[in-house]
Design a protein around this motif. Structure first.
Motif, PDB file in Angstrom:
ATOM      1  N   LEU A  44      -2.475   0.456  10.281  1.00 46.15           N
ATOM      2  CA  LEU A  44      -3.491   1.442  10.658  1.00 46.15           C
ATOM      3  C   LEU A  44      -3.664   1.568  12.168  1.00 46.15           C
ATOM      4  O   LEU A  44      -4.324   2.488  12.646  1.00 46.15           O
ATOM      5  CB  LEU A  44      -4.840   1.063  10.032  1.00 46.15           C
ATOM      6  N   ALA A  45      -3.045   0.665  12.913  1.00 42.69           N
ATOM      7  CA  ALA A  45      -3.309   0.578  14.357  1.00 42.69           C
ATOM      8  C   ALA A  45      -2.844   1.806  15.128  1.00 42.69           C
ATOM      9  O   ALA A  45      -3.359   2.084  16.218  1.00 42.69           O
ATOM     10  CB  ALA A  45      -2.635  -0.679  14.927  1.00 42.69           C
ATOM     11  N   TYR A  46      -1.874   2.532  14.578  1.00 41.07           N
ATOM     12  CA  TYR A  46      -1.276   3.617  15.367  1.00 41.07           C
ATOM     13  C   TYR A  46      -1.696   5.009  14.888  1.00 41.07           C
ATOM     14  O   TYR A  46      -1.168   6.010  15.366  1.00 41.07           O
ATOM     15  CB  TYR A  46       0.248   3.491  15.338  1.00 41.07           C
ATOM     16  N   LEU A  47      -2.654   5.079  13.952  1.00 38.51           N
ATOM     17  CA  LEU A  47      -3.098   6.384  13.465  1.00 38.51           C
ATOM     18  C   LEU A  47      -3.831   7.181  14.539  1.00 38.51           C
ATOM     19  O   LEU A  47      -3.977   8.397  14.414  1.00 38.51           O
ATOM     20  CB  LEU A  47      -4.005   6.211  12.241  1.00 38.51           C
ATOM     21  N   HIS A  48      -4.273   6.499  15.610  1.00 38.29           N
ATOM     22  CA  HIS A  48      -4.972   7.237  16.668  1.00 38.29           C
ATOM     23  C   HIS A  48      -4.036   8.164  17.447  1.00 38.29           C
ATOM     24  O   HIS A  48      -4.492   8.996  18.237  1.00 38.29           O
ATOM     25  CB  HIS A  48      -5.671   6.262  17.626  1.00 38.29           C
ATOM     26  N   PHE A  49      -2.704   8.024  17.219  1.00 39.42           N
ATOM     27  CA  PHE A  49      -1.760   8.948  17.870  1.00 39.42           C
ATOM     28  C   PHE A  49      -1.677  10.288  17.132  1.00 39.42           C
ATOM     29  O   PHE A  49      -1.074  11.238  17.633  1.00 39.42           O
ATOM     30  CB  PHE A  49      -0.354   8.332  17.906  1.00 39.42           C
ATOM     31  N   THR A  50      -2.279  10.373  15.946  1.00 39.52           N
ATOM     32  CA  THR A  50      -2.132  11.572  15.112  1.00 39.52           C
ATOM     33  C   THR A  50      -2.536  12.862  15.824  1.00 39.52           C
ATOM     34  O   THR A  50      -1.771  13.839  15.822  1.00 39.52           O
ATOM     35  CB  THR A  50      -2.942  11.417  13.804  1.00 39.52           C
ATOM     36  N   THR A 195      -0.514  -2.778   5.097  1.00 39.61           N
ATOM     37  CA  THR A 195       0.279  -3.868   5.664  1.00 39.61           C
ATOM     38  C   THR A 195       1.443  -3.274   6.450  1.00 39.61           C
ATOM     39  O   THR A 195       2.206  -2.466   5.910  1.00 39.61           O
ATOM     40  CB  THR A 195       0.841  -4.775   4.555  1.00 39.61           C
ATOM     41  N   PRO A 196       1.606  -3.623   7.725  1.00 40.65           N
ATOM     42  CA  PRO A 196       2.726  -3.071   8.499  1.00 40.65           C
ATOM     43  C   PRO A 196       4.067  -3.448   7.872  1.00 40.65           C
ATOM     44  O   PRO A 196       4.211  -4.506   7.259  1.00 40.65           O
ATOM     45  CB  PRO A 196       2.564  -3.711   9.885  1.00 40.65           C
ATOM     46  N   THR A 274       1.119   5.623   2.585  1.00 38.69           N
ATOM     47  CA  THR A 274       2.293   4.862   3.012  1.00 38.69           C
ATOM     48  C   THR A 274       3.514   5.298   2.220  1.00 38.69           C
ATOM     49  O   THR A 274       3.406   6.019   1.222  1.00 38.69           O
ATOM     50  CB  THR A 274       2.086   3.350   2.788  1.00 38.69           C
ATOM     51  N   ASP A 275       4.673   4.844   2.698  1.00 42.23           N
ATOM     52  CA  ASP A 275       5.904   5.166   1.976  1.00 42.23           C
ATOM     53  C   ASP A 275       6.045   4.343   0.703  1.00 42.23           C
ATOM     54  O   ASP A 275       6.786   4.711  -0.202  1.00 42.23           O
ATOM     55  CB  ASP A 275       7.128   4.955   2.880  1.00 42.23           C
ATOM     56  N   GLU A 276       5.327   3.199   0.628  1.00 45.14           N
ATOM     57  CA  GLU A 276       5.347   2.350  -0.563  1.00 45.14           C
ATOM     58  C   GLU A 276       3.912   1.962  -0.912  1.00 45.14           C
ATOM     59  O   GLU A 276       3.172   1.440  -0.066  1.00 45.14           O
ATOM     60  CB  GLU A 276       6.163   1.076  -0.330  1.00 45.14           C
ATOM     61  N   ALA A 277       3.527   2.217  -2.162  1.00 43.44           N
ATOM     62  CA  ALA A 277       2.145   1.944  -2.573  1.00 43.44           C
ATOM     63  C   ALA A 277       1.769   0.477  -2.411  1.00 43.44           C
ATOM     64  O   ALA A 277       0.605   0.148  -2.148  1.00 43.44           O
ATOM     65  CB  ALA A 277       1.951   2.377  -4.029  1.00 43.44           C
ATOM     66  N   CYS A 278       2.742  -0.433  -2.533  1.00 42.47           N
ATOM     67  CA  CYS A 278       2.440  -1.867  -2.461  1.00 42.47           C
ATOM     68  C   CYS A 278       2.102  -2.331  -1.051  1.00 42.47           C
ATOM     69  O   CYS A 278       1.740  -3.502  -0.847  1.00 42.47           O
ATOM     70  CB  CYS A 278       3.604  -2.684  -3.035  1.00 42.47           C
ATOM     71  N   ARG A 279       2.239  -1.467  -0.051  1.00 42.98           N
ATOM     72  CA  ARG A 279       1.786  -1.842   1.297  1.00 42.98           C
ATOM     73  C   ARG A 279       0.308  -1.529   1.503  1.00 42.98           C
ATOM     74  O   ARG A 279      -0.261  -1.859   2.531  1.00 42.98           O
ATOM     75  CB  ARG A 279       2.642  -1.135   2.354  1.00 42.98           C
ATOM     76  N   LEU A 280      -0.305  -0.846   0.526  1.00 40.65           N
ATOM     77  CA  LEU A 280      -1.753  -0.621   0.569  1.00 40.65           C
ATOM     78  C   LEU A 280      -2.467  -1.905   0.142  1.00 40.65           C
ATOM     79  O   LEU A 280      -2.105  -2.513  -0.874  1.00 40.65           O
ATOM     80  CB  LEU A 280      -2.147   0.521  -0.364  1.00 40.65           C
TER      81      LEU A 280
END
Length: 661
Positions: A44-50, A195-196, A274-280
């Motif tokens: 979530l750290a880089y969503l501020h670039f959106t 999760t990154p 995310t590209d994979e649900a298991c990273r949520l």
């Protein structure tokens, strides 16, 4: 439809917008999502670039739209980027643009349909196992609708496009109003962490730059299809250029408004995807059974009051429909560009032909087949397909804008009116800015997507480029070979005409072929049969004499029971003594009405024709005999598409002859 009715298919602006601009308008349904999917690789750290990435995409779209408005005025004939590059940078640059666009049109169909299916699955998760089947069905439906003609498809597609625009604007307006009054909508995933991806934690320096650039290149999917209007200028009503430019401006304003609104609302509602649900993190159940909703679905649910609200289902239905119909941009652009390339002899000439409804039917079918294979091969997965996307768009953007700069330079060398020169200079600045920016984006796209699948699109474009060059060389070689150099000698009649009627048995088709051959008044006429069975050959000779036919019958011995080789060798031998003689071979054939009857008849005739047509100095003439079953082909109910245009028979025509060569 008659060719003279082509003018009736020209489009007003209200229909041209959904036909040619449904792709860039619908891209807002997944452009924001593609930005978020890349940024959340680092958590979530880089969503501020959106917002900054979205701003860059908006700036790029503005430049591209302004640039293509110059194209539609300067090149109203409809070649778009291909014509601009060919005219100003040379044929090779034009082919690079054409190959890139053709590949991108295929990807537009695949990505749009797959994304539409994704939105359907977001509303009805139980359909997840039927993803590929649904995608292929939608491609088939789009193909059938486009084969009906441009105007008809536009009337069908207009309502869903405008409903989607209205739905998105209502959602954005409602969501932002709630935010302003202190009741901000909250996405269903707002409480989940991410999760990154391994290796993407605490990015800095070059790695962070590459992540942001990847997100930007994915967000540039919002620009796909922008050039379609410049390719379709001839389809507009007069004044064509002005109407096309107005439609281009409307498309740009609407697309930018929706994209900015959706992105802003996604930030406000804290959409996490995310590209994979298991990273949520924080999911209440098993991540493997969790189906992530699309960004547009999450926003609709949060704004309109949940997944069971009318607004949610309305917007999901409109989004799914418009995403699938967005492929219509490619179904109009691909056949039109393929037709122009075929006219310039870079593709098979069949692609230049219009079908029954004045649509380029062959191009539509070719696009549908290739896109269908792509969807099947990649299992209609948007994430897999998106990496092959947009590369062709920015290749064509860069070369066409560079070509426009050269166009304005050439115009300025001859223009003397100060006001016109001032307009040309402004246009040149716009196109030069567009060329530089799109070139930079092309480099970014190549650098960030090449190893993730974009290499396949590059390879396809290279193969297509080579194929088109090869086709042009072939057509040029054939034209040179067929060019008339000495009309007098090339029109000189043959010394003699030697006629041969092929005979297997004595029946009505044989007698008709003999009568027709006699009507030619050849210098020499004989019947020819091959003695595969000696007893049958002797019986044929006996009947021949008994009927008193009056034409000599030549019997060829064939100890190995081979018919084609014996006939071909005998025909060749007739010309060895006098090469200026012409041999006319008459072949009786049955005309049948059922497909299975073709398997039972004419097989020997087919092989003979295929061999004899390669023999110089030999004319092959089919003499048809219509069996009673062939009458069904004359019944209107049995007519296939294209029968009227092809002039297929409407009454019995026994006695007519088809000359193959």
């Amino acid at each position: 439809m008659r060719s003279e009715e082509l003018g009736e298919t020209l489009l007003p602006k209200r229909l041209a917008l959904p036909i040619f601009a449904s792709d860039p308008l619908s891209s807002v349904a997944y452009a924001t999502q593609e930005i978020l999917l890349v940024l959340t690789l680092g958590g979530l750290a880089y969503l501020h670039f959106t917002p900054y990435i979205a701003g860059a995409v908006v700036a790029l779209m503005t430049v591209v739209v302004l640039s293509y408005r110059q194209v539609v005025h300067a090149y109203p004939s409809g070649g778009g980027s291909y014509e601009v590059a060919s005219s100003n940078l040379g044929p090779s640059a034009g082919l690079v643009v054409a190959a890139s666009l053709l590949v991108d049109y295929v990807m537009t169909v695949a990505v749009s349909v797959a994304s539409g299916v994704d939105n359907i699955i977001s509303a009805v998760p139980a359909l997840v196992d039927y993803r590929v089947l649904m995608a292929l069905i939608f491609v088939a439906v789009l193909t059938a609708m486009n084969l009906r003609g441009v105007r008809e498809s536009g009337q069908l597609f207009a309502a869903p496009t405008y409903l989607f625009i209205g739905g998105v604007l209502i959602m954005v307006g409602t969501g932002l109003f709630r935010y302003l009054v202190g009741d901000a909508p909250v996405a269903e995933t707002a409480a989940y962490g991410i999760t990154p991806q391994p290796g993407d934690t605490n990015l800095a320096g070059l790695a962070l730059v590459m992540l942001v650039l990847r997100a930007f290149s994915s967000g540039c999917t919002a620009l796909t299809g922008v050039e379609a209007i410049s390719n379709g200028v001839p389809a507009f009503r007069k004044p064509k250029s002005q109407n096309a430019a107005t439609t281009m401006a409307a498309m740009g304003i609407i697309a930018i408004t929706m994209f900015v609104g959706v992105t802003t609302l996604a930030i406000v509602a804290k959409v996490h995807i995310t590209d994979e649900a298991c990273r949520l993190t924080g999911l209440p159940g098993d991540c493997h059974s969790y189906t992530q909703r699309t960004v547009i679905a999450q926003l609709a649910a949060s704004v309109f009051g949940g997944e069971n609200s009318f607004g949610f289902y309305f917007l999901q239905a409109a989004t799914a429909l418009v995403l699938i119909l967005a492929a219509n941009t490619a179904f109009n652009g691909f056949p039109l560009l393929a037709s122009i390339l075929a006219q310039h002899r870079y593709l098979p000439r069949q692609l230049h032909n219009r079908g029954d409804r004045l649509a380029f039917s062959n191009g539509i079918l070719a696009l549908a087949i290739v896109a269908g294979l792509l969807l099947w091969g990649f299992k209609a997965n948007v994430t897999s397909l998106i990496h092959l996307y947009i590369l062709g768009v920015f290749t064509s953007f860069t070369l066409s804008q560079t070509g426009m700069v050269r166009h304005w330079n050439r115009e300025l060398r001859t223009e003397t009116d100060p006001a016109v020169r001032r307009r040309h200079r402004v246009a040149r600045v716009i196109n030069a800015t567009g060329a530089v920016i799109t070139c930079l984006v092309l480099i970014i796209v190549l650098a960030t997507k090449f190893t993730e699948g974009a290499w396949l699109a590059v390879l396809a474009a290279i193969v297509l480029f080579g194929m088109m060059r090869g086709i042009r060389r072939h057509y040029d070689a054939v034209a040179a070979e067929l060019a008339v150099t000495d009309p007098r000698s090339e029109m000189a009649p043959p010394t003699r005409v030697l006629a041969i009627v092929l005979v297997s048995t004595i029946h009505k088709p044989t007698l008709r072929a003999l009568a027709y051959a006699r009507a030619f008044r050849p210098d020499h006429l004989e019947a020819l049969t091959v003695a595969v069975d000696r007893g049958a050959a002797l019986e044929l000779q006996r009947q021949w004499e008994a009927y008193g036919i009056g034409v000599p019958l030549k019997v060829l011995d064939s100890p190995y029971r081979e018919i084609t080789g014996s006939v071909v060798e005998y025909v060749r031998s007739m010309r060895r003594d006098s090469p200026r003689d012409v041999v006319a071979v008459f072949i009786p054939e049955y005309v049948v009405g059922h497909w299975w009857e073709t398997l039972l008849h004419n097989q020997s005739a087919l092989w003979l024709k295929s061999r004899l047509l390669f023999t110089p100095g030999v004319m092959v003439i089919s003499v048809p005999w219509q069996l009673s079953s062939s009458a069904r082909a004359d019944h209107p109910a049995a007519r296939a598409p294209g029968s009227v245009r092809r002039g297929e028979p409407t009454a019995e025509r026994n006695g007519e002859v088809t000359t193959h060569r």
